[in-house]
Design a protein around this motif. Structure first.
Motif, PDB file in Angstrom:
ATOM      1  N   GLY A   1      17.723   2.790  -4.569  1.00 26.09           N
ATOM      2  CA  GLY A   1      17.061   2.063  -3.706  1.00 26.09           C
ATOM      3  C   GLY A   1      15.811   3.060  -2.772  1.00 26.09           C
ATOM      4  N   ASP A   2      16.114   4.636  -2.927  1.00 30.54           N
ATOM      5  CA  ASP A   2      14.979   5.456  -2.214  1.00 30.54           C
ATOM      6  C   ASP A   2      13.805   5.049  -3.149  1.00 30.54           C
ATOM      7  OD1 ASP A   2      16.805   6.177  -0.469  1.00 30.54           O
ATOM      8  OD2 ASP A   2      17.296   7.912  -1.682  1.00 30.54           O
TER       9      ASP A   2
ATOM     10  N   ALA B   1      10.681  11.784  -1.332  1.00 29.39           N
ATOM     11  CA  ALA B   1      11.355  10.588  -1.268  1.00 29.39           C
ATOM     12  C   ALA B   1      11.381  10.054  -0.127  1.00 29.39           C
ATOM     13  CB  ALA B   1      12.728  10.672  -2.146  1.00 29.39           C
ATOM     14  N   ARG B   2      11.458   8.687  -0.064  1.00 27.59           N
ATOM     15  CA  ARG B   2      11.570   8.023   1.535  1.00 27.59           C
ATOM     16  C   ARG B   2      12.513   6.905   1.248  1.00 27.59           C
ATOM     17  NH1 ARG B   2       9.125  11.714   2.822  1.00 27.59           N
ATOM     18  NH2 ARG B   2       7.503  12.019   4.172  1.00 27.59           N
ATOM     19  N   ARG B   3      13.182   6.602   2.183  1.00 22.35           N
ATOM     20  CA  ARG B   3      14.120   5.513   2.419  1.00 22.35           C
ATOM     21  C   ARG B   3      13.875   4.355   3.331  1.00 22.35           C
ATOM     22  NH1 ARG B   3      19.913   8.187   2.571  1.00 22.35           N
ATOM     23  NH2 ARG B   3      19.184   8.464   0.512  1.00 22.35           N
ATOM     24  N   PRO B   4      13.449   3.136   3.140  1.00 20.54           N
ATOM     25  CA  PRO B   4      13.267   2.378   4.161  1.00 20.54           C
ATOM     26  C   PRO B   4      14.578   1.712   4.375  1.00 20.54           C
ATOM     27  CG  PRO B   4      12.062   1.975   2.049  1.00 20.54           C
ATOM     28  CD  PRO B   4      13.090   2.600   1.788  1.00 20.54           C
TER      29      PRO B   4
ATOM     30  N   TYR C   1       0.838  -1.187   0.019  1.00 21.50           N
ATOM     31  CA  TYR C   1       0.025   0.032   0.134  1.00 21.50           C
ATOM     32  C   TYR C   1       0.958   1.379   0.066  1.00 21.50           C
ATOM     33  CZ  TYR C   1      -3.518   3.252   1.703  1.00 21.50           C
ATOM     34  OH  TYR C   1      -4.620   4.156   1.766  1.00 21.50           O
ATOM     35  N   THR C   2       0.630   2.165  -0.913  1.00 26.69           N
ATOM     36  CA  THR C   2       1.663   3.217  -1.243  1.00 26.69           C
ATOM     37  C   THR C   2       1.609   4.043  -0.051  1.00 26.69           C
ATOM     38  OG1 THR C   2       1.109   3.187  -3.510  1.00 26.69           O
ATOM     39  CG2 THR C   2       2.056   5.278  -2.890  1.00 26.69           C
ATOM     40  N   VAL C   3       0.576   4.452   0.655  1.00 28.97           N
ATOM     41  CA  VAL C   3       0.555   5.194   1.759  1.00 28.97           C
ATOM     42  C   VAL C   3       1.317   4.640   3.034  1.00 28.97           C
ATOM     43  CG1 VAL C   3      -0.885   6.429   3.631  1.00 28.97           C
ATOM     44  CG2 VAL C   3      -1.614   6.405   1.252  1.00 28.97           C
TER      45      VAL C   3
ATOM     46  N   SER D   1       8.706   4.605   6.074  1.00 32.82           N
ATOM     47  CA  SER D   1      10.059   5.099   5.548  1.00 32.82           C
ATOM     48  C   SER D   1      10.616   6.543   6.041  1.00 32.82           C
ATOM     49  CB  SER D   1      10.200   5.112   4.049  1.00 32.82           C
ATOM     50  OG  SER D   1       9.589   3.637   3.766  1.00 32.82           O
ATOM     51  N   ALA D   2      11.867   6.682   6.248  1.00 33.75           N
ATOM     52  CA  ALA D   2      12.396   8.148   6.287  1.00 33.75           C
ATOM     53  C   ALA D   2      12.378   9.106   5.213  1.00 33.75           C
ATOM     54  CB  ALA D   2      13.670   7.729   7.125  1.00 33.75           C
TER      55      ALA D   2
END
Length: 208
Positions: free
Chosen positions: A147-148, A200-203, A128-130, A136-137
């Motif tokens: 990878g982001d 952008a987010r980084r898991p 789920y996108t949300v 993620s940060a």
């Protein structure tokens, strides 16, 4: 694209996919003997200590390996490409329900698979996108790294799409029914994507 109806988690197709994943997982567990289990544990330990940049490059490599896989609404999970389904609005092409006939990925199915596979199972994102955005940060645009995850939003479809940043300005994503997993060059310079860019987010792997 992946607009998210409020009841998607209750959709029959989602339940079928989850049941299939559980069944496959149950079938795989007995096959793991002590040696295989030890190797798996060692791999997980290595991933937890892997530098973030190296993990991100692995994610980008997994995404690249999926180029050309069909889009399937609801398709894909931590095991890889999977059969999709249709709901009232999604999975259709020219009046035909392609979701139920296509093994592939939707956008969040692709991103969750890439991170799960690259991290050897230590990073598991929701389909789920949300949820992926919230788990993620945040990453400033100037600090984007392979990878982001890149997220996109519109007033009529908040956080409707996610893609995997693979470096050099490029994104790999599963866009919509009737397309294949593809690479978009200089994605944030393309007006269509630049105008919808939500951040952008980084898991990352869980803290040990």
């Amino acid at each position: 694209m992946e607009p998210q109806p409020s009841g998607r988690d209750q959709a029959p197709g989602v339940r079928r996919r989850r049941m299939l994943g559980l069944a496959l997982g149950a079938g795989l567990v007995p096959a793991l003997g002590p040696a295989a289990q030890a190797a798996s544990d060692a791999s997980s330990d290595t991933t937890r200590t892997l530098p973030v940049a190296a993990l991100g490059r692995r994610v980008a490599e997994v995404a690249t390996s999926q180029l050309g896989v069909p889009y399937a609404w609801g398709g894909g999970d931590r095991l890889g490409a999977g059969l999709g389904f249709c709901d009232e609005e999604n999975g259709w092409l020219n009046g035909v329900c392609m979701g139920e006939k296509t093994v592939g990925f939707d956008c969040s199915g692709l991103s969750l698979y890439c991170w799960y596979r690259a991290s050897h199972g230590t990073v598991e994102l929701g389909h789920y996108t949300v949820a992926q955005f919230n788990l993620s940060a945040p990453v400033p645009r100037a600090e984007l790294a392979p990878g982001d995850l890149l997220f996109f939003s519109r007033p009529d479809a908040p956080l409707h799409h996610v893609g995997v940043y693979v470096g050099e300005g490029a994104m790999i994503h599963a866009e919509r029914t009737g397309t294949l997993v593809a690479r978009v060059e200089n994605v944030l310079d393309v007006p269509r994507w630049a105008n919808e860019f939500a951040g952008a987010r980084r898991p990352g792997p869980p803290a040990s």
